[in-house]
Scaffold this motif. Structure first.
Motif, PDB file in Angstrom:
ATOM      1  N   GLU A 101       0.829  -1.200   0.000  1.00 41.86           N
ATOM      2  CA  GLU A 101       0.000   0.000   0.000  1.00 41.86           C
ATOM      3  C   GLU A 101       0.867   1.255   0.000  1.00 41.86           C
ATOM      4  N   TYR A 102       1.935   1.244   0.814  1.00 41.03           N
ATOM      5  CA  TYR A 102       2.781   2.433   0.887  1.00 41.03           C
ATOM      6  C   TYR A 102       3.449   2.722  -0.443  1.00 41.03           C
ATOM      7  N   TRP A 103       4.101   1.725  -1.043  1.00 37.44           N
ATOM      8  CA  TRP A 103       4.813   1.987  -2.290  1.00 37.44           C
ATOM      9  C   TRP A 103       3.843   2.328  -3.422  1.00 37.44           C
ATOM     10  N   GLY A 104       2.638   1.769  -3.370  1.00 37.69           N
ATOM     11  CA  GLY A 104       1.633   2.166  -4.347  1.00 37.69           C
ATOM     12  C   GLY A 104       1.256   3.631  -4.189  1.00 37.69           C
ATOM     13  N   ARG A 105       1.033   4.061  -2.948  1.00 34.68           N
ATOM     14  CA  ARG A 105       0.663   5.450  -2.693  1.00 34.68           C
ATOM     15  C   ARG A 105       1.822   6.395  -3.013  1.00 34.68           C
ATOM     16  N   LEU A 106       3.046   5.973  -2.702  1.00 35.72           N
ATOM     17  CA  LEU A 106       4.191   6.834  -2.965  1.00 35.72           C
ATOM     18  C   LEU A 106       4.346   7.067  -4.464  1.00 35.72           C
ATOM     19  N   GLY A 107       4.213   5.987  -5.259  1.00 31.92           N
ATOM     20  CA  GLY A 107       4.297   6.149  -6.702  1.00 31.92           C
ATOM     21  C   GLY A 107       3.243   7.093  -7.232  1.00 31.92           C
ATOM     22  N   ALA A 136      11.648   9.335 -11.660  1.00 32.26           N
ATOM     23  CA  ALA A 136      12.431   8.147 -11.328  1.00 32.26           C
ATOM     24  C   ALA A 136      11.954   7.519 -10.026  1.00 32.26           C
ATOM     25  N   ARG A 137      11.641   8.360  -9.031  1.00 32.81           N
ATOM     26  CA  ARG A 137      11.157   7.825  -7.755  1.00 32.81           C
ATOM     27  C   ARG A 137       9.762   7.220  -7.882  1.00 32.81           C
ATOM     28  N   ALA A 138       8.929   7.818  -8.717  1.00 30.96           N
ATOM     29  CA  ALA A 138       7.603   7.240  -8.942  1.00 30.96           C
ATOM     30  C   ALA A 138       7.730   5.834  -9.520  1.00 30.96           C
ATOM     31  N   LEU A 139       8.595   5.683 -10.508  1.00 32.81           N
ATOM     32  CA  LEU A 139       8.789   4.373 -11.133  1.00 32.81           C
ATOM     33  C   LEU A 139       9.478   3.403 -10.186  1.00 32.81           C
ATOM     34  N   ARG A 140      10.387   3.911  -9.361  1.00 38.67           N
ATOM     35  CA  ARG A 140      11.029   3.031  -8.371  1.00 38.67           C
ATOM     36  C   ARG A 140       9.999   2.453  -7.413  1.00 38.67           C
ATOM     37  N   ALA A 141       9.062   3.292  -6.968  1.00 40.57           N
ATOM     38  CA  ALA A 141       8.013   2.815  -6.067  1.00 40.57           C
ATOM     39  C   ALA A 141       7.165   1.743  -6.736  1.00 40.57           C
ATOM     40  N   PHE A 176      13.167  14.336 -20.636  1.00 41.84           N
ATOM     41  CA  PHE A 176      13.605  14.010 -19.285  1.00 41.84           C
ATOM     42  C   PHE A 176      14.000  12.535 -19.158  1.00 41.84           C
ATOM     43  N   ASP A 177      13.698  11.727 -20.174  1.00 43.82           N
ATOM     44  CA  ASP A 177      13.800  10.278 -20.031  1.00 43.82           C
ATOM     45  C   ASP A 177      15.226   9.768 -19.842  1.00 43.82           C
ATOM     46  N   THR A 178      16.212  10.498 -20.322  1.00 41.99           N
ATOM     47  CA  THR A 178      17.599  10.031 -20.196  1.00 41.99           C
ATOM     48  C   THR A 178      18.451  10.972 -19.345  1.00 41.99           C
ATOM     49  N   VAL A 179      17.813  11.854 -18.587  1.00 43.14           N
ATOM     50  CA  VAL A 179      18.555  12.761 -17.707  1.00 43.14           C
ATOM     51  C   VAL A 179      19.080  11.971 -16.502  1.00 43.14           C
ATOM     52  N   PRO A 180      20.393  11.962 -16.252  1.00 41.93           N
ATOM     53  CA  PRO A 180      20.928  11.198 -15.105  1.00 41.93           C
ATOM     54  C   PRO A 180      20.491  11.812 -13.776  1.00 41.93           C
ATOM     55  N   VAL A 181      20.026  10.968 -12.867  1.00 42.81           N
ATOM     56  CA  VAL A 181      19.654  11.411 -11.524  1.00 42.81           C
ATOM     57  C   VAL A 181      20.128  10.364 -10.518  1.00 42.81           C
ATOM     58  N   VAL A 182      20.330  10.789  -9.305  1.00 39.45           N
ATOM     59  CA  VAL A 182      20.594   9.862  -8.196  1.00 39.45           C
ATOM     60  C   VAL A 182      19.284   9.736  -7.428  1.00 39.45           C
ATOM     61  N   TYR A 184      18.229   7.911  -4.891  1.00 37.54           N
ATOM     62  CA  TYR A 184      18.358   7.947  -3.443  1.00 37.54           C
ATOM     63  C   TYR A 184      19.837   7.972  -3.072  1.00 37.54           C
ATOM     64  N   ALA A 185      20.112   8.434  -1.872  1.00 40.10           N
ATOM     65  CA  ALA A 185      21.498   8.568  -1.422  1.00 40.10           C
ATOM     66  C   ALA A 185      22.221   7.223  -1.496  1.00 40.10           C
ATOM     67  N   ARG A 186      23.499   7.276  -1.786  1.00 40.89           N
ATOM     68  CA  ARG A 186      24.389   6.108  -1.857  1.00 40.89           C
ATOM     69  C   ARG A 186      24.070   5.201  -3.034  1.00 40.89           C
ATOM     70  N   GLU A 187      23.370   5.722  -4.026  1.00 40.42           N
ATOM     71  CA  GLU A 187      23.100   4.960  -5.250  1.00 40.42           C
ATOM     72  C   GLU A 187      23.863   5.578  -6.418  1.00 40.42           C
ATOM     73  N   VAL A 188      24.054   4.773  -7.456  1.00 45.45           N
ATOM     74  CA  VAL A 188      24.659   5.283  -8.683  1.00 45.45           C
ATOM     75  C   VAL A 188      23.579   5.986  -9.500  1.00 45.45           C
ATOM     76  N   HIS A 189      24.008   6.662 -10.559  1.00 38.96           N
ATOM     77  CA  HIS A 189      23.063   7.390 -11.396  1.00 38.96           C
ATOM     78  C   HIS A 189      22.091   6.429 -12.090  1.00 38.96           C
ATOM     79  N   THR A 190      20.891   6.893 -12.251  1.00 36.69           N
ATOM     80  CA  THR A 190      19.884   6.175 -13.012  1.00 36.69           C
ATOM     81  C   THR A 190      19.177   7.187 -13.902  1.00 36.69           C
ATOM     82  N   THR A 191      18.191   6.719 -14.662  1.00 31.09           N
ATOM     83  CA  THR A 191      17.377   7.598 -15.502  1.00 31.09           C
ATOM     84  C   THR A 191      15.926   7.136 -15.419  1.00 31.09           C
ATOM     85  N   VAL A 192      15.033   7.986 -15.902  1.00 29.30           N
ATOM     86  CA  VAL A 192      13.625   7.601 -15.950  1.00 29.30           C
ATOM     87  C   VAL A 192      13.452   6.358 -16.816  1.00 29.30           C
TER      88      VAL A 192
END
Length: 543
Positions: A101-107, A136-141, A176-182, A184-192
């Motif tokens: 429920e939490y990760w669904g709501r967060l996304g 990126a965080r929405a998709l991670r959730a 925005f789909d290939t813009v590098p972002v971190v 969450y902390a202590r992670e390597v770069h990712t993209t949407v």
């Protein structure tokens, strides 16, 4: 007067109306991880998403604070759930439900922030630089929610796919789909795009065929390598799967003549599989460093097994059903574990005078030497409802309160109703969307149980990664020969006790005066309670 003041301030009627107010509330929460606190934060995530009147920057700032707070609780709770995943008690189910429920709501909350920006709501310009991170965080959730459902052998809800695709289409539109972002902390770069690729590839990789530990490992592998997967607007050789952003369903295998389209995207393993092949070579040579192992809990054998699975399902020619299934309505006797299976299948008695030829034929000097061991020796077979059968597979429904041990990769023995012999196979797939349905892959219909006496490795004994498992301390091993199984690189195949495979190890097949030597030559896969390996008949050097 109060309503006029609220309108004048431009703040919504919510206790977490902005970052400062939210932080003051969060500071009063218990610091230790708890289910109750996660549920409270989850409630706030939903209410902040649903409450009108938030400026874009305020809503996003509050959601990020709630995300940060929940992370301290969600991680330990997931670990607690995962450590008790086989118990399925009420507390474990409650944690699973709360995390889903939490990760669904967060996304959904991060997606709402993206939608606010897309529609040009108040404060939209202030968060433009943060939108790739929000996506990126929405998709991670979403990926974490999907993983939880796969761990319980339940498919993701179909309603989740359309908003995911809509958001990604907007990401492409805004570049925005290939813009590098971190993320969450202590992670390597990712993209949407990489976050979407992880969701898509895990769905395509037959996740219901993974045991829970294998699924967690596959999730971590794809998190690292999905960014290298193929992605194209036109069909390509290494982009052999279809993601239809307009149709809103799960990804699918590419049809023979699939044309390009405005909403069609084509994906595949591509460079990600090449990098996985390199990783597998390092596993074979015992050259993985700690970072490359994806966690101390995973052995090289487990990593190789999951990489093989990903290669099979994400490669150019994914597995397809080769044999037609016949509908049945009968019962099936099932046992699990190497020892109970060995006690039921045909076995070679020590000193029985039975010879085992190189083509795996059994020859006895006296009649009726081979026999079926009585079922009362160990464990009571369970009775499942068989629903269908093919040449090398069958499907069954597991009755309530039975099959609590069942999960993909578990070794099992099966006896068809009315049959006299036991077959050996593994639980290949479990679906729990409606009831509990199990697919079993049959390895052999003529399995032979033997004892092996371990003699040691023929060469480079100290260099083998598997030597660290303690395999050399075994004096005798149970094993099951698979005479009618497909050979691997022209070598016959057998099943060994889990973690007992050592490359090049010599073993004696105990048959009294007719004992033979074998050499383990190829690791095929490691299941939850077995190792499948190829071997060669070995001629001792008499010089």
């Amino acid at each position: 007067m109060l309503e006029w003041i609220k309108q004048f301030s431009g703040k919504p009627d919510h206790p977490l109306r902005d970052a400062q107010a939210a932080q003051e509330v969060l500071d009063d929460l218990p610091k230790e991880a708890s289910l109750e606190t996660l549920e409270q934060v989850s409630h706030w995530v939903a209410s902040v998403r649903e409450t009108p009147g938030f400026a874009c920057d305020d809503r996003l700032a509050v959601i990020r604070l709630l995300d940060q707070e929940a992370e301290r609780h969600a991680g330990p709770l997931f670990n607690q759930f995962f450590s008790k995943i086989h118990q399925q008690d009420r507390a474990t189910r409650a944690i699973w439900g709360a995390l889903c429920e939490y990760w669904g709501r967060l996304g959904e909350a991060y997606a709402q922030c993206v939608a606010d920006y897309e529609h040009g709501e108040k404060g939209a310009k202030n968060i433009e630089a943060e939108i790739p991170l929000a996506m990126a965080r929405a998709l991670r959730a979403v990926s974490l929610q999907f993983k939880l459902r796969y761990l319980r052998f339940v498919n993701p809800e179909t309603r989740v796919w359309p908003p995911v695709y809509r958001m990604y289409a907007f990401a492409e539109l805004k570049q925005f789909d290939t813009v590098p972002v971190v993320a969450y902390a202590r992670e390597v770069h990712t993209t949407v795009r990489a976050e979407l690729q992880k969701i898509v590839l895990l769905n395509l990789a037959a996740p219901h065929e993974f045991s829970p530990l294998q699924l967690e490992l596959a999730f971590r592998i794809l998190a690292r390598f999905a960014i290298s997967a193929g992605w194209s607007r036109i069909p390509q050789e290494d982009c052999n799967f279809l993601v239809d952003l307009g149709a809103g369903g799960p990804p699918s295998h590419l049809k023979t003549k699939e044309s390009a389209g405005a909403n069609k995207r084509f994906t595949g393993g591509s460079q990600a599989l090449s990098k996985l092949a390199e990783l597998r070579e390092l596993c074979d040579k015992n050259m993985l460093n700690e970072e490359q192992r994806f966690g101390k809990e995973f052995t090289p054998a487990q990593i190789i097994t999951v990489i093989k699975h990903l290669h099979a399902y994400l490669g150019a020619t994914p597995p397809q059903r080769r044999y037609a299934r016949t509908r049945l309505a009968t019962n099936l006797s099932v046992v699990h574990g190497l020892k109970p299976i060995c006690q039921r299948v045909t076995k070679i008695e020590l000193g029985s005078g039975v010879a085992l030829s190189e083509d795996m034929d059994l020859k006895a000097k006296t009649a009726n030497i081979m026999k079926l061991v009585a079922e009362e020796i160990e464990s009571t077979p369970e009775t499942w409802a068989q629903k269908d059968q093919s040449e090398w597979g069958l499907g069954a429904d597991i009755p309530p309160d039975l099959g609590k041990w069942a999960e993909p990769g578990k070794l099992c023995g099966v006896q068809i109703k009315g049959g006299k012999v036991w077959w050996v196979g593994i639980v290949r797939r479990i679906d729990a969307d409606t009831g509990l349905h199990c697919g079993i892959r049959i390895f052999s219909k003529r399995p032979v149980s033997v004892w092996l006496r371990v003699l040691g490795a023929s060469e480079h004994q100290a260099d083998n990664w598997a030597s660290s498992t303690g395999s050399f301390s075994y004096n005798y091993l149970r094993a099951i020969m698979l005479p009618d199984a497909l050979k691997s690189h022209d070598h016959p195949v057998m099943i060994l006790e889990n973690k007992s495979y050592v490359p090049g190890q010599l073993c004696e097949v105990m048959m009294g005066e007719h004992s033979r030597l074998i050499k383990l030559v190829e690791f095929i896969e490691e299941g939850e309670d077995y190792v499948r390996a190829a071997f060669a008949w070995h001629q001792p050097d008499n010089t």
